[in-house]
Enzyme design. Structure first.
Site, PDB file in Angstrom:
ATOM      1  CB  CYS A   2      -0.874   0.046   1.232  1.00 24.09           C
ATOM      2  SG  CYS A   2      -1.910  -1.398   1.418  1.00 24.09           S
ATOM      3  NE  ARG A  27       4.662   1.893  -0.836  1.00 24.71           N
ATOM      4  CZ  ARG A  27       5.526   1.873   0.175  1.00 24.71           C
ATOM      5  NH1 ARG A  27       6.702   2.437   0.022  1.00 24.71           N
ATOM      6  NH2 ARG A  27       5.223   1.308   1.316  1.00 24.71           N
ATOM      7  CD1 TRP A  74       0.158  -5.484  -3.734  1.00 26.74           C
ATOM      8  CD2 TRP A  74       0.204  -6.398  -1.702  1.00 26.74           C
ATOM      9  NE1 TRP A  74       0.786  -6.700  -3.831  1.00 26.74           N
ATOM     10  CE2 TRP A  74       0.825  -7.289  -2.597  1.00 26.74           C
ATOM     11  CE3 TRP A  74       0.120  -6.772  -0.361  1.00 26.74           C
ATOM     12  CZ2 TRP A  74       1.354  -8.504  -2.214  1.00 26.74           C
ATOM     13  CZ3 TRP A  74       0.643  -7.979   0.032  1.00 26.74           C
ATOM     14  CH2 TRP A  74       1.257  -8.832  -0.899  1.00 26.74           C
ATOM     15  CG  ASN A 100       1.577   0.348   4.151  1.00 23.73           C
ATOM     16  OD1 ASN A 100       1.330  -0.845   4.015  1.00 23.73           O
ATOM     17  ND2 ASN A 100       2.768   0.866   3.937  1.00 23.73           N
ATOM     18  N   GLY A 101      -0.325  -1.574   6.254  1.00 24.68           N
ATOM     19  CA  GLY A 101       0.085  -2.487   7.320  1.00 24.68           C
ATOM     20  C   GLY A 101      -0.969  -3.556   7.514  1.00 24.68           C
ATOM     21  CD  GLU A 481      18.039 -11.877  -8.454  1.00 26.74           C
ATOM     22  OE1 GLU A 481      17.519 -12.496  -7.516  1.00 26.74           O
ATOM     23  OE2 GLU A 481      17.650 -10.760  -8.837  1.00 26.74           O
ATOM     24  CE  LYS A 485      14.599  -9.901 -10.573  1.00 25.59           C
ATOM     25  NZ  LYS A 485      15.222  -9.992  -9.319  1.00 25.59           N
ATOM     26  CD  GLU A 488      10.715 -10.788  -8.714  1.00 29.84           C
ATOM     27  OE1 GLU A 488      11.784 -10.519  -9.291  1.00 29.84           O
ATOM     28  OE2 GLU A 488      10.289 -10.168  -7.736  1.00 29.84           O
ATOM     29  CG  HIS A 504      21.597 -35.691  -6.630  1.00 30.96           C
ATOM     30  ND1 HIS A 504      22.060 -36.966  -6.345  1.00 30.96           N
ATOM     31  CD2 HIS A 504      22.703 -34.920  -6.781  1.00 30.96           C
ATOM     32  CE1 HIS A 504      23.383 -36.951  -6.294  1.00 30.96           C
ATOM     33  NE2 HIS A 504      23.794 -35.724  -6.560  1.00 30.96           N
ATOM     34  CE  LYS A 603      11.996  -2.019  -5.902  1.00 31.48           C
ATOM     35  NZ  LYS A 603      12.790  -3.046  -6.600  1.00 31.48           N
TER      36      LYS A 603
HETATM   37  O1  M6R Z   1      13.604  -4.385  -0.272  1.00 36.59           O
HETATM   38  P1  M6R Z   1      14.179  -5.752  -0.045  1.00 36.59           P
HETATM   39  O2  M6R Z   1      15.482  -5.954  -0.706  1.00 36.59           O
HETATM   40  O3  M6R Z   1      14.242  -6.102   1.424  1.00 36.59           O
HETATM   41  O4  M6R Z   1      13.137  -6.750  -0.714  1.00 36.59           O
HETATM   42  C1  M6R Z   1      13.267  -8.134  -0.592  1.00 36.59           C
HETATM   43  C2  M6R Z   1      12.400  -8.847  -1.589  1.00 36.59           C
HETATM   44  O5  M6R Z   1      11.049  -8.564  -1.357  1.00 36.59           O
HETATM   45  C3  M6R Z   1      12.762  -8.463  -3.027  1.00 36.59           C
HETATM   46  O6  M6R Z   1      14.092  -8.701  -3.312  1.00 36.59           O
HETATM   47  C4  M6R Z   1      11.876  -9.237  -4.028  1.00 36.59           C
HETATM   48  O7  M6R Z   1      12.212 -10.589  -4.021  1.00 36.59           O
HETATM   49  C5  M6R Z   1      12.045  -8.603  -5.405  1.00 36.59           C
HETATM   50  N1  M6R Z   1      10.784  -8.477  -6.047  1.00 36.59           N
HETATM   51  C6  M6R Z   1      12.969  -9.362  -6.278  1.00 36.59           C
HETATM   52  O8  M6R Z   1      13.012  -8.896  -7.581  1.00 36.59           O
END
Ligand code: M6R
Length: 608
Positions: A2, A27, A74, A100-101, A481, A485, A488, A504, A603
């Site tokens: 949010c 966000r 959100w 927010n929360g 990673e 990517k 996501e 394995h 985000k």
């Molecule tokens: O702001 P942060 O680095 O603590 O966020 C951690 C994860 O939420 C963040 O890396 C998330 O996995 C991203 N969307 C990756 O692209």
């Protein structure tokens, strides 16, 4: 997650609120709303979906007023809908709130309020807050107390009953101020000339003011056109410093790129230079750490998502350069497993946003158990950066794309600096590595120059249903990673694996429909990777290989090749991740997906 914006001042509030919401879009959200106050009346408009939907509805509304609050939601409790969008009102429509929360005890509070006759119309936990304040603000009969009718006191009473996290803004038809409060969710106040702003983060208000105050947990502030007054949860006035932020409007625009993610991928050479700036001098690393590093016996890294992946790389490089043992934990797991933490441990929290709830909670746990703490953070002034004993800022600039890219490479750079800093206490740093660190931005540019070829590979595989990413040693986290990517932003199922572990289990998945991405630099286990490739080739898998420029063997094994410059082993992840970021980006874009704001993701994950 949010986003909150608020304004009180001399200008018409609505355009400022909408502009601020747009800056917080990154966000992640699924509905948006705004409430503007004018002559003791509210204009409240909410819509499901994008801010553009809200703007369409507002088009002919002619809403005026110099005070307002706005929100992007959100969904956590209740589906994304107009009804569940914020702002929420109390029963009498006298208070409007944005939140927010998460109110963790919302079911119990809801039951209590309903028993007392409150009509709760949404499925959200947030609406409860409006009614809870109303309960203390407008009491009836025998329950009335001397201070009832004072919104600030009513809010403090309500907040004391809430378990969970909140950043909160409240307007009241009968008073010309905005009340804000914070616990475990970020909130920043912007101080202007005869105007005051509030927002979830500074990017929403930087176009209007650079003077900000970061609210801390359990603080409550009353904002007026002429300023602010801040109190603790017991109602005692407190003094806080105004901070001048360096962020500029340009930094949060796309600058000619199709998406923020692409801009941020291309910004990496410059971002890494910024992380290094001023920290390398005459064969040494300079970091301003506030504790005696020679006393550290063990390091524990806590992080989530991409930051956890850079933590895994950190383990390899810190152990290699400093000899200090390193453990890496998911922040969400660390917190709940009764971790063994000692006073001579250093706990490192890695976070781009500096607001991730899981990382923050794990950090607090580590502090309670007596560890020294260090933050590797991008967002200056964020909650985690203020919570740690010492920190290394990335200086990567704002990262807007939900998929983290430049923060990842800058985190690795910061971890490299830290490893060398820890090493130099015992023995001098080998100059070759310092020279190579400085060369990395140019080498990344060489990879970026191949983006058209990578796009062609993306064309071929954009309709694949699954992907496997394989790497070994330091490039195993790179494989993780790369897979993250892709999933996501393209919603393609992808898994990262240590290449040798593939036999394995995952090898059962290999057939001609399975693209397998190998990260295969010419390091000491190069020959082993060749064997792993043979195993995939023998089963008909489609190999896409990231290889070094001088490599001649893999061209015979892999159908698709991306050549990257050689580097020192420990620095190779900085180069090898670039083609994987580009591959994911182009696949998602070719599929016509929302690259910067993928579905369901936020985000800054400020809830557990
Ligand atoms: O702001 P942060 O680095 O603590 O966020 C951690 C994860 O939420 C963040 O890396 C998330 O996995 C991203 N969307 C990756 O692209």
């Amino acid at each position: 997650m949010c986003g909150i914006v608020g304004y009180i001042g001399k200008e018409n509030a609505l355009p400022i609120l909408i502009n601020g919401l747009k800056k917080l879009e990154y966000r992640g959200y699924d509905s948006a709303g705004v409430c503007v106050m004018h002559k003791n009346n509210f204009s409240l408009v909410k819509e499901k979906g994008k801010i553009e939907n809200l703007e369409q509805t507002l088009l002919h509304s002619n809403i005026l007023g110099n005070v307002g609050i706005a929100h992007t939601r959100w969904a956590t409790h209740g589906e994304p809908s107009q009804l569940n969008a914020h702002p929420h009102l109390d029963c009498k429509g006298r208070l409007a709130i944005v939140h927010n929360g998460i109110v963790e005890n919302y079911s119990a509070l809801k039951e209590l309020l309903q028993k007392e006759g409150h009509i709760i119309i949404s499925q959200t936990d947030s609406e409860i807050i409006a009614h809870l304040i109303e309960k203390f603000y407008l009491p009836t009969g025998a329950l009335a107390e001397a201070n009832d009718g004072d919104m600030e006191i009513a809010t403090i009473k309500a907040l004391k009953l809430i378990e969970g996290a909140y950043a909160l803004a409240i307007i009241d038809k009968n008073t010309n101020n905005i009340l804000v409060a914070k616990k475990s969710s970020p909130l920043v106040i912007g101080v202007g000339d005869e105007e005051t702003f509030l927002a979830s983060d500074a990017s929403a208000i930087v176009a209007y003011t650079k003077k900000v105050i970061y609210l801390d947990d359990n603080e409550i502030a009353s904002l007026t056109q002429n300023g602010y007054s801040i109190k603790n949860i017991n109602g005692e006035l407190i003094d806080k410093k105004i901070i001048e932020i360096a962020m500029t409007v340009d930094q949060i625009e796309k600058g000619g790129f199709r998406h923020f993610m692409l801009k941020e991928i291309f910004q990496q050479p410059e971002a890494i230079e910024n992380t290094l700036r001023g920290r390398l001098a005459l064969g040494t690393v300079k970091l301003n750490l506030q504790f005696d590093v020679s006393l550290i016996k063990r390091i524990i890294i806590i992080a989530c998502g991409t930051s956890w992946h850079s933590g895994l790389i950190g383990k390899y490089i810190i152990e290699k350069f400093s000899g200090i043992p390193v453990e890496v934990d998911y922040a969400s797991e660390f917190r709940y497993r009764n971790p063994i933490v000692r006073q001579d441990d250093l706990v490192i929290a890695i976070s781009q946003s500096g607001e991730t709830a899981d990382t923050l909670a794990a950090l607090k746990e580590a502090k309670l158990r007596g560890a020294k703490t260090l933050g590797i953070i991008n967002v200056v002034g964020s909650t985690i950066s203020r919570e740690v004993d010492s920190g290394i800022y990335l200086h990567a600039g704002p990262e807007i794309g939900v998929a983290s890219t430049k923060a990842f490479t800058c985190q690795i750079t910061a971890l490299l600096l830290l490893s060398l800093y820890l090493q130099q206490i015992k023995k001098p740093i080998d100059n070759t590595i310092l020279v190579e660190l400085k060369n990395i931005p140019e080498k990344i540019k060489e990879v970026l120059a191949q983006s058209d070829e990578i796009k062609k590979i993306a064309e071929i595989f954009k309709d694949s249903k699954n992907f496997l990413y394989l790497g070994r040693n330091l490039n195993f986290p790179v494989a993780l990673e790369g897979a993250l990517k892709l999933k996501e932003i393209s919603y393609i199922h992808a898994e990262g694996y240590p290449a040798a572990e593939m036999k394995h289990g995952p090898i059962a998945l290999i057939d001609e429909h399975m693209p397998v991405v190998f990260i295969a630099p010419q390091d000491e286990i190069y020959n082993k990777i060749l064997s792993n490739m043979e195993e995939i080739k023998a089963r008909g898998g489609n190999i896409i290989a990231i290889i070094n420029k001088r490599d001649t063997k893999i061209e015979k094994l892999a159908k698709y090749i991306i050549k990257v410059p050689e580097s020192i082993n420990e620095l190779s992840p900085l180069i090898n991740i670039i083609p994987l970021q580009l591959l994911a980006y182009y696949i998602a874009d070719l599929k016509g997906l929302s690259v910067d704001k993928p579905r369901n993701l936020a985000k800054s994950v400020t809830v557990e």
